[in-house]
Scaffold this motif. Structure first.
Motif, short mmCIF file in Angstrom:
data_model
loop_
_atom_site.label_atom_id
_atom_site.label_comp_id
_atom_site.label_asym_id
_atom_site.label_seq_id
_atom_site.Cartn_x
_atom_site.Cartn_y
_atom_site.Cartn_z
N PHE A 13 2.41 -62.70 -1.63
CA PHE A 13 2.35 -63.90 -2.46
C PHE A 13 3.13 -63.70 -3.76
O PHE A 13 3.83 -64.61 -4.23
CB PHE A 13 0.90 -64.27 -2.78
CG PHE A 13 0.17 -64.91 -1.64
CD1 PHE A 13 0.83 -65.30 -0.48
CD2 PHE A 13 -1.20 -65.13 -1.71
CE1 PHE A 13 0.16 -65.90 0.58
CE2 PHE A 13 -1.89 -65.74 -0.67
CZ PHE A 13 -1.20 -66.11 0.48
N HIS A 17 6.28 -65.76 -5.38
CA HIS A 17 6.30 -66.28 -6.76
C HIS A 17 7.55 -65.82 -7.50
O HIS A 17 8.17 -66.61 -8.24
CB HIS A 17 5.05 -65.80 -7.50
CG HIS A 17 4.97 -66.28 -8.91
ND1 HIS A 17 4.81 -67.60 -9.25
CD2 HIS A 17 5.06 -65.60 -10.10
CE1 HIS A 17 4.78 -67.73 -10.56
NE2 HIS A 17 4.94 -66.53 -11.10
N GLY A 33 8.20 -66.72 3.97
CA GLY A 33 6.78 -66.82 4.28
C GLY A 33 6.52 -66.78 5.77
O GLY A 33 5.56 -66.16 6.23
N TYR A 235 3.34 -70.37 0.45
CA TYR A 235 2.17 -69.48 0.53
C TYR A 235 1.30 -69.85 1.74
O TYR A 235 0.79 -68.96 2.44
CB TYR A 235 1.33 -69.58 -0.74
CG TYR A 235 2.11 -69.31 -2.00
CD1 TYR A 235 2.26 -68.01 -2.49
CD2 TYR A 235 2.71 -70.34 -2.72
CE1 TYR A 235 2.97 -67.75 -3.65
CE2 TYR A 235 3.43 -70.10 -3.88
CZ TYR A 235 3.56 -68.80 -4.34
OH TYR A 235 4.28 -68.56 -5.48
#
Length: 457
Positions: A13, A17, A33, A235
């Protein structure tokens, strides 16, 4: 071990970011992802084994992101459909324009579903699929019983009653999405409100302007929520695909690998048809793939056409340059009408597969023609959420006089097939928007040219 697994998830994660802060494109973050989730889920199963307690505990934490995200999408779908269709109608010149645009969209959706049904039947025949002698375990038999029960409830209402049920008797109940035809009820409600304001505009423009402002303010709130959803999408893709891979029963999937292969053959073939239609509409197919990929990849992992609606409308407007009216109408209609994957390919394949169990030869032309037509007509009102394909199968199989309980035999591989079906559903809505924009745009240009010619004369 659970702590270690969660730390790895948090690091992934964090990577997403950092990519966002470095302004890496949305599509690349979705792709990261997707593949990170596949590797992570496969790693969990390889290390601990399927069904291990540590995997269940890890997945329960992944569900905070995965299921939480799906809940958030379901929360926004109904208000998004409502304000999108109303604002789409209000941007049109008059009711006649709405009829032209709406009928064009519905016509394209049904036409592509007709093709999808034919491709699904051809794929099933090509792979020689048959449910004759197929073993059914406890899970499959349990699913079959639930499907039989569901069919009894469906058959209890006549076609006339099902059409009447689209008209909500309580506005607030319709907006909760709890009705049998909830999606179409909201579409109907939005159309009535939009057309009413459009009509008021003709004799009381000040009232229509006030009502339109209220709708626009509501849309501003809804779209702000949509923007938030878009920001957290990479995410959720990671969590959704990791959960699926970590909990998939490979042995069960391998038992019905032929059906999986036939399904994805049909899905890919129909996707090629989409690219052909895009090219006919004078758009670049490669450019379509590039711009549509983030949306389709999320549809693939989330398995919900309705849940993908915010991403679909956003991409059509901002990436493809489709007018807001056509984008919203195509995306909204696309989750309840047509659906090439769930309501086209899948029911047709099941019908061909199940027909031999009752002594019907699926290779006969009358059977295939009847199947394709019934599949296209039965695609009306298929909900764009998980389970929509099962309902579409109930409609087609029961109308064809085939046993619906056998659908339960495919429960082991349903999630895997549903991923590709959902992506195809969303692609259909996007292609419909592109073609509608081209058709309506050329029609308007021809009308303008005719008007200029008359003026000169």
């Amino acid at each position: 071990m659970l702590i270690l697994n969660l730390i790895i998830v948090l690091l992934l994660f964090a990577g997403l970011h950092i990519m966002k802060r470095k302004e890496v494109s949305f599509g690349k973050r979705i792709l990261f992802g997707l593949f990170a989730g596949i590797l992570y889920g496969a790693g969990l199963q390889a290390i601990y084994g399927l069904g291990a307690d540590v995997i269940k505990e890890t997945v329960s934490w992944l569900n905070v992101v995965a299921n939480g995200y799906i809940h958030l999408l379901k929360l926004i779908v109904t208000p998004l459909i409502l304000v999108s269709i109303i604002t789409s109608i209000l941007q049109l010149k008059d009711i006649r324009t709405f009829r032209t645009t709406g009928l064009t969209i519905i016509g394209i959706l049904l036409f592509t579903t007709l093709i999808a049904a034919g491709i699904g039947a051809a794929s099933a025949l090509g792979y020689g699929l048959s449910a004759v002698g197929m073993p059914a375990g406890d899970a499959e038999l349990g699913a079959a019983q639930k499907i039989e029960t569901k069919l009894q409830g469906f058959q209890a209402a006549s076609i006339q009653e099902q059409l009447i049920n689209i008209i909500p008797t309580n506005v607030f109940h319709a907006l909760t999405g709890q009705g049998q035809a909830d999606t179409l009820s909201v579409v109907f409600l939005a159309a009535v409100i939009g057309l009413s304001i459009l009509h008021i505009r003709q004799y009381r423009p000040e009232s229509a302007e006030f009502l339109q402002k209220i709708v626009v303010y509501g849309q501003d709130i809804v779209m702000e929520v949509v923007e938030f959803i878009l920001r957290i999408t990479p995410y959720s893709v990671l969590a959704l695909i990791a959960k699926f891979i970590a909990t998939s029963n490979v042995e069960s999937i391998m038992k019905l690998i032929s059906f999986v292969a036939a399904s994805y053959t049909a899905i890919l073939a129909m996707f090629l048809v989409h690219l052909l239609l895009v090219a006919i509409g004078k758009y670049n197919p490669l450019d379509y793939i590039r711009k549509a990929f983030p949306v389709l990849s999320f549809a693939f992992t989330s398995r919900t056409s309705a849940g993908t609606l915010p991403l679909t409308t956003h991409a059509l407007e901002h990436d493809f340059g489709i007018s807001k009216g056509i984008a919203n109408l195509s995306a909204s209609f696309g989750i309840s009408i047509g659906q090439n994957g769930c309501a086209g390919v899948y029911p047709a394949m099941l019908a061909v597969m199940i027909a031999p169990t009752v002594g019907i030869d699926p290779f006969t032309l009358p059977f295939l023609l009847k199947l394709v037509v019934i599949t296209a007509i039965g695609s009306f009102g298929i909900a764009g959420v998980g389970g929509g394909a099962t309902f579409a199968a109930l409609v087609v199989l029961s109308t064809m006089g085939l046993p619906v309980g056998l659908v339960g035999l495919l429960i082991a591989i349903e999630p895997l097939i549903d991923m590709g079906r959902t992506a195809l559903n969303v692609s259909d809505a996007m292609v419909t928007a592109l073609l509608t924009q081209r058709i309506i745009g050329e029609a308007d240009a021809a009308e303008d040219a005719l008007g200029e010619a008359r003026a000169e004369a």
